[in-house]
Scaffold this motif. Structure first.
Motif, PDB file in Angstrom:
ATOM      1  N   ASP A 222      23.726  -3.258  34.166  1.00  0.00           N
ATOM      2  CA  ASP A 222      22.226  -3.041  33.755  1.00  0.00           C
ATOM      3  C   ASP A 222      21.846  -3.122  34.205  1.00  0.00           C
ATOM      4  OD1 ASP A 222      20.009  -4.765  32.184  1.00  0.00           O
ATOM      5  OD2 ASP A 222      20.818  -3.458  31.070  1.00  0.00           O
ATOM      6  N   LEU A 223      20.408  -1.926  34.316  1.00  0.00           N
ATOM      7  CA  LEU A 223      18.990  -2.219  36.124  1.00  0.00           C
ATOM      8  C   LEU A 223      18.419  -3.095  36.320  1.00  0.00           C
ATOM      9  CD1 LEU A 223      18.688   0.103  38.226  1.00  0.00           C
ATOM     10  CD2 LEU A 223      16.717   1.135  36.510  1.00  0.00           C
ATOM     11  N   ALA A 224      17.741  -3.337  34.769  1.00  0.00           N
ATOM     12  CA  ALA A 224      16.747  -4.532  34.809  1.00  0.00           C
ATOM     13  C   ALA A 224      17.713  -6.133  35.031  1.00  0.00           C
ATOM     14  CB  ALA A 224      16.171  -4.924  33.129  1.00  0.00           C
ATOM     15  N   GLU A 225      19.172  -6.286  34.747  1.00  0.00           N
ATOM     16  CA  GLU A 225      19.704  -7.527  35.139  1.00  0.00           C
ATOM     17  C   GLU A 225      20.316  -7.433  36.274  1.00  0.00           C
ATOM     18  OE1 GLU A 225      22.551  -9.601  32.861  1.00  0.00           O
ATOM     19  OE2 GLU A 225      21.773  -7.979  30.837  1.00  0.00           O
ATOM     20  N   ALA A 226      20.330  -5.999  37.184  1.00  0.00           N
ATOM     21  CA  ALA A 226      21.707  -5.844  38.623  1.00  0.00           C
ATOM     22  C   ALA A 226      20.322  -6.786  39.593  1.00  0.00           C
ATOM     23  CB  ALA A 226      21.447  -4.320  38.936  1.00  0.00           C
ATOM     24  N   ARG A 227      18.839  -5.761  38.944  1.00  0.00           N
ATOM     25  CA  ARG A 227      17.733  -6.246  40.253  1.00  0.00           C
ATOM     26  C   ARG A 227      17.408  -8.089  40.206  1.00  0.00           C
ATOM     27  NH1 ARG A 227      14.550  -2.619  37.227  1.00  0.00           N
ATOM     28  NH2 ARG A 227      14.748  -0.604  38.374  1.00  0.00           N
ATOM     29  N   THR A 228      18.048  -8.740  39.069  1.00  0.00           N
ATOM     30  CA  THR A 228      17.573  -9.802  39.638  1.00  0.00           C
ATOM     31  C   THR A 228      19.383 -10.461  39.429  1.00  0.00           C
ATOM     32  OG1 THR A 228      16.816 -10.273  37.785  1.00  0.00           O
ATOM     33  CG2 THR A 228      15.680 -10.162  39.343  1.00  0.00           C
ATOM     34  N   PHE A 229      20.164 -10.122  40.052  1.00  0.00           N
ATOM     35  CA  PHE A 229      21.724 -10.843  39.597  1.00  0.00           C
ATOM     36  C   PHE A 229      21.601 -12.393  40.405  1.00  0.00           C
ATOM     37  CE2 PHE A 229      26.052 -11.431  42.278  1.00  0.00           C
ATOM     38  CZ  PHE A 229      26.527 -11.865  41.366  1.00  0.00           C
ATOM     39  N   ARG A 230      22.275 -13.673  39.936  1.00  0.00           N
ATOM     40  CA  ARG A 230      21.989 -14.337  40.588  1.00  0.00           C
ATOM     41  C   ARG A 230      23.314 -15.110  41.406  1.00  0.00           C
ATOM     42  NH1 ARG A 230      18.938 -19.317  41.155  1.00  0.00           N
ATOM     43  NH2 ARG A 230      17.339 -17.647  40.190  1.00  0.00           N
ATOM     44  N   ASP A 231      23.964 -14.898  41.649  1.00  0.00           N
ATOM     45  CA  ASP A 231      25.005 -15.432  42.671  1.00  0.00           C
ATOM     46  C   ASP A 231      25.470 -16.815  42.792  1.00  0.00           C
ATOM     47  OD1 ASP A 231      27.841 -14.473  44.834  1.00  0.00           O
ATOM     48  OD2 ASP A 231      26.872 -16.148  45.449  1.00  0.00           O
ATOM     49  N   VAL A 232      26.251 -17.455  42.192  1.00  0.00           N
ATOM     50  CA  VAL A 232      27.073 -18.388  42.155  1.00  0.00           C
ATOM     51  C   VAL A 232      27.065 -19.461  42.818  1.00  0.00           C
ATOM     52  CG1 VAL A 232      28.470 -20.139  40.533  1.00  0.00           C
ATOM     53  CG2 VAL A 232      27.998 -18.012  39.746  1.00  0.00           C
ATOM     54  N   PHE A 233      27.379 -18.997  43.690  1.00  0.00           N
ATOM     55  CA  PHE A 233      27.509 -19.771  45.263  1.00  0.00           C
ATOM     56  C   PHE A 233      26.188 -19.586  45.839  1.00  0.00           C
ATOM     57  CE2 PHE A 233      28.320 -19.441  49.475  1.00  0.00           C
ATOM     58  CZ  PHE A 233      29.364 -20.341  50.007  1.00  0.00           C
ATOM     59  N   LEU A 234      25.524 -19.052  46.004  1.00  0.00           N
ATOM     60  CA  LEU A 234      24.041 -19.098  46.265  1.00  0.00           C
ATOM     61  C   LEU A 234      22.895 -19.183  45.625  1.00  0.00           C
ATOM     62  CD1 LEU A 234      23.687 -15.004  48.273  1.00  0.00           C
ATOM     63  CD2 LEU A 234      24.903 -17.999  49.597  1.00  0.00           C
ATOM     64  N   ASN A 235      23.237 -19.492  44.430  1.00  0.00           N
ATOM     65  CA  ASN A 235      22.681 -19.895  43.595  1.00  0.00           C
ATOM     66  C   ASN A 235      20.368 -19.392  44.173  1.00  0.00           C
ATOM     67  OD1 ASN A 235      21.253 -21.472  40.952  1.00  0.00           O
ATOM     68  ND2 ASN A 235      20.556 -22.880  42.193  1.00  0.00           N
ATOM     69  N   VAL A 236      20.515 -18.019  44.420  1.00  0.00           N
ATOM     70  CA  VAL A 236      19.343 -17.316  44.678  1.00  0.00           C
ATOM     71  C   VAL A 236      19.321 -15.895  44.187  1.00  0.00           C
ATOM     72  CG1 VAL A 236      20.604 -16.106  46.649  1.00  0.00           C
ATOM     73  CG2 VAL A 236      17.843 -17.121  46.449  1.00  0.00           C
ATOM     74  N   PRO A 237      18.530 -15.332  43.247  1.00  0.00           N
ATOM     75  CA  PRO A 237      18.510 -13.888  42.708  1.00  0.00           C
ATOM     76  C   PRO A 237      18.992 -13.006  43.813  1.00  0.00           C
ATOM     77  CG  PRO A 237      16.257 -14.719  43.080  1.00  0.00           C
ATOM     78  CD  PRO A 237      17.099 -15.832  43.283  1.00  0.00           C
ATOM     79  N   VAL A 238      19.766 -11.807  43.793  1.00  0.00           N
ATOM     80  CA  VAL A 238      20.201 -10.811  44.455  1.00  0.00           C
ATOM     81  C   VAL A 238      19.950  -9.553  43.778  1.00  0.00           C
ATOM     82  CG1 VAL A 238      21.957 -10.346  46.409  1.00  0.00           C
ATOM     83  CG2 VAL A 238      21.847 -12.372  45.227  1.00  0.00           C
ATOM     84  N   ASP A 239      19.363  -8.586  44.541  1.00  0.00           N
ATOM     85  CA  ASP A 239      18.881  -7.249  44.255  1.00  0.00           C
ATOM     86  C   ASP A 239      19.827  -6.518  44.352  1.00  0.00           C
ATOM     87  OD1 ASP A 239      18.002  -4.296  43.419  1.00  0.00           O
ATOM     88  OD2 ASP A 239      16.727  -4.599  44.555  1.00  0.00           O
ATOM     89  N   VAL A 240      21.297  -6.110  43.708  1.00  0.00           N
ATOM     90  CA  VAL A 240      22.691  -5.037  43.324  1.00  0.00           C
ATOM     91  C   VAL A 240      22.876  -3.924  42.609  1.00  0.00           C
ATOM     92  CG1 VAL A 240      23.603  -7.810  44.272  1.00  0.00           C
ATOM     93  CG2 VAL A 240      23.288  -6.410  41.719  1.00  0.00           C
ATOM     94  N   SER A 241      21.043  -3.943  42.481  1.00  0.00           N
ATOM     95  CA  SER A 241      20.817  -2.364  41.497  1.00  0.00           C
ATOM     96  C   SER A 241      20.906  -1.257  42.035  1.00  0.00           C
ATOM     97  CB  SER A 241      19.634  -2.960  41.359  1.00  0.00           C
ATOM     98  OG  SER A 241      18.626  -2.456  41.523  1.00  0.00           O
ATOM     99  N   HIS A 242      21.256  -1.094  43.749  1.00  0.00           N
ATOM    100  CA  HIS A 242      21.346   0.334  43.736  1.00  0.00           C
ATOM    101  C   HIS A 242      22.259   0.638  44.756  1.00  0.00           C
ATOM    102  CE1 HIS A 242      17.232   0.860  45.129  1.00  0.00           C
ATOM    103  NE2 HIS A 242      16.887  -0.563  45.607  1.00  0.00           N
ATOM    104  N   ILE A 243      23.828  -0.552  43.945  1.00  0.00           N
ATOM    105  CA  ILE A 243      25.179   0.367  43.945  1.00  0.00           C
ATOM    106  C   ILE A 243      25.431   1.202  43.092  1.00  0.00           C
ATOM    107  CG2 ILE A 243      27.472  -1.237  43.696  1.00  0.00           C
ATOM    108  CD1 ILE A 243      26.577  -3.697  45.125  1.00  0.00           C
ATOM    109  N   ARG A 244      26.292   1.664  43.703  1.00  0.00           N
ATOM    110  CA  ARG A 244      26.639   2.424  42.516  1.00  0.00           C
ATOM    111  C   ARG A 244      28.963   2.569  42.746  1.00  0.00           C
ATOM    112  NH1 ARG A 244      23.926   7.346  45.062  1.00  0.00           N
ATOM    113  NH2 ARG A 244      25.908   8.636  44.511  1.00  0.00           N
TER     114      ARG A 244
END
Length: 337
Positions: A222-244
């Motif tokens: 989901d594009l909107a969610e992928a822009r702010t994916f929160r990695d549990v280990f880092l506990n910070v939002p990460v933009d993974v929306s460009h991944i194919r």
């Protein structure tokens, strides 16, 4: 063509006509058809940040005995490369020639590149779900296409993933905690739009204490969610929306509806005898790369290709084993110093 509006206060007709002619093309000039415009040149790669600007990793431990828990993802602190392929049409044609039995799959993955040619800016590829019988080369098609385009590729066998923690990351309170494999792949390649191939997604274990891989994939697709994916280990939002994202499955029966709805579903048929020459040459080139040999080191004769066609039964894995036998025989007959 736009024409300028002239004031009616002009009194000198000759001067007005002279001014007017500057904006009106000559008949001969207007009758000459414009040359066909060439394909727009895509922009070059650019750098983007995937972590928040204010985020910084803890300092590397000075004690050599203490491992750096962030070593696999520290690269994410710096901007990552957003790859933009050049000579797009030529690369798409090359991918079509390499995968003659899976033209629909290649075209589905090429939509993002065609948008790049039309818009002039990198587009996000809609997730693709390749469905076909075992041995039809689904993951090979995805890998060949993205390698042809110049994208880094990470392949993950979903059937071997016990739960969703590999995708989500694990909390640092666990002794074996680690970031998401998605973030590690981005950091390892330094590329924001890598290709993630999730192989055999239909074989994902369904009874998992920490959630299933199929459910965890939803937020990545989901594009909107992928822009702010929160990695549990880092506990910070990460933009993974460009991944194919490319997923493969033998059947749609075990694929839940929410996952199917996020993907372009493409059926990949088993290759036929007529596809053997192109597929065999792909395998030869792959073996040359694996053996660190120069391209063109091996050759396949007309007789050898005919024999490969005779034994071919629609299975890409079996075809590779047959090609390996042919090349092994060639090596056995090489002159020895």
């Amino acid at each position: 063509m736009s024409r300028k509006r002239f004031s009616s206060s002009a009194t000198d007709d000759a001067d007005s006509l002279e001014v007017l002619m500057k904006y009106w093309p000559d008949e001969d000039e207007a009758s000459v058809p414009a040359e066909e415009e060439a394909d727009p040149v895509p922009p070059s790669d650019r750098m983007i940040r995937v972590l928040p600007e204010e985020f910084a990793f803890p300092a590397i431990p000075r004690n050599a005995r203490m491992p750096d828990r962030y070593a696999s993802v520290r690269r994410l602190e710096q901007p990552l490369r957003l790859h933009v392929p050049d000579f797009v049409e030529s690369r798409i044609d090359l991918a079509l020639q390499s995968c003659p039995h899976a033209t629909d799959a290649v075209e589905a993955m090429a939509n993002a590149e065609r948008e790049l040619m039309a818009w002039g800016t990198p587009g996000r590829m809609r997730p693709v779900l390749l469905v076909g019988p075992p041995g039809s080369g689904k993951s090979t098609v995805a890998r060949l296409y993205h390698e042809t385009m110049g994208h880094a590729v990470h392949k993950q066998n979903v059937a071997a993933m016990s739960d969703a923690l590999s995708l989500m990351g694990t909390h640092q309170t666990y002794g074996d905690s680690k970031p998401s494999i998605v973030l590690e792949a981005m950091a390892r390649t330094g590329m924001a739009n890598i290709c993630m191939i999730m192989d055999e997604v239909d074989k994902s274990p369904r009874e998992c204490r920490n959630g299933t891989v199929q459910d965890a994939l939803l937020q990545f697709l989901d594009l909107a969610e992928a822009r702010t994916f929160r990695d549990v280990f880092l506990n910070v939002p990460v933009d993974v929306s460009h991944i194919r994202w490319v997923m493969t499955a033998n059947s749609l029966e075990a694929i839940p509806a929410p996952l199917r709805s996020r993907c372009a579903v493409v059926h990949v048929p088993a290759p036929t005898v007529e596809h053997v020459p192109a597929l065999a040459w792909n395998i030869v080139r792959e073996i040359e790369v694996e053996r660190n040999l120069q391209p063109g080191w091996f050759d396949l004769s007309t007789y050898e290709l005919a024999q490969l066609q005779n034994v071919f039964a629609g299975d890409m894995r079996m075809l590779r084993r047959c090609v390996e036998i042919v090349l092994r025989e060639q090596v056995r007959h090489w002159p020895r110093a």
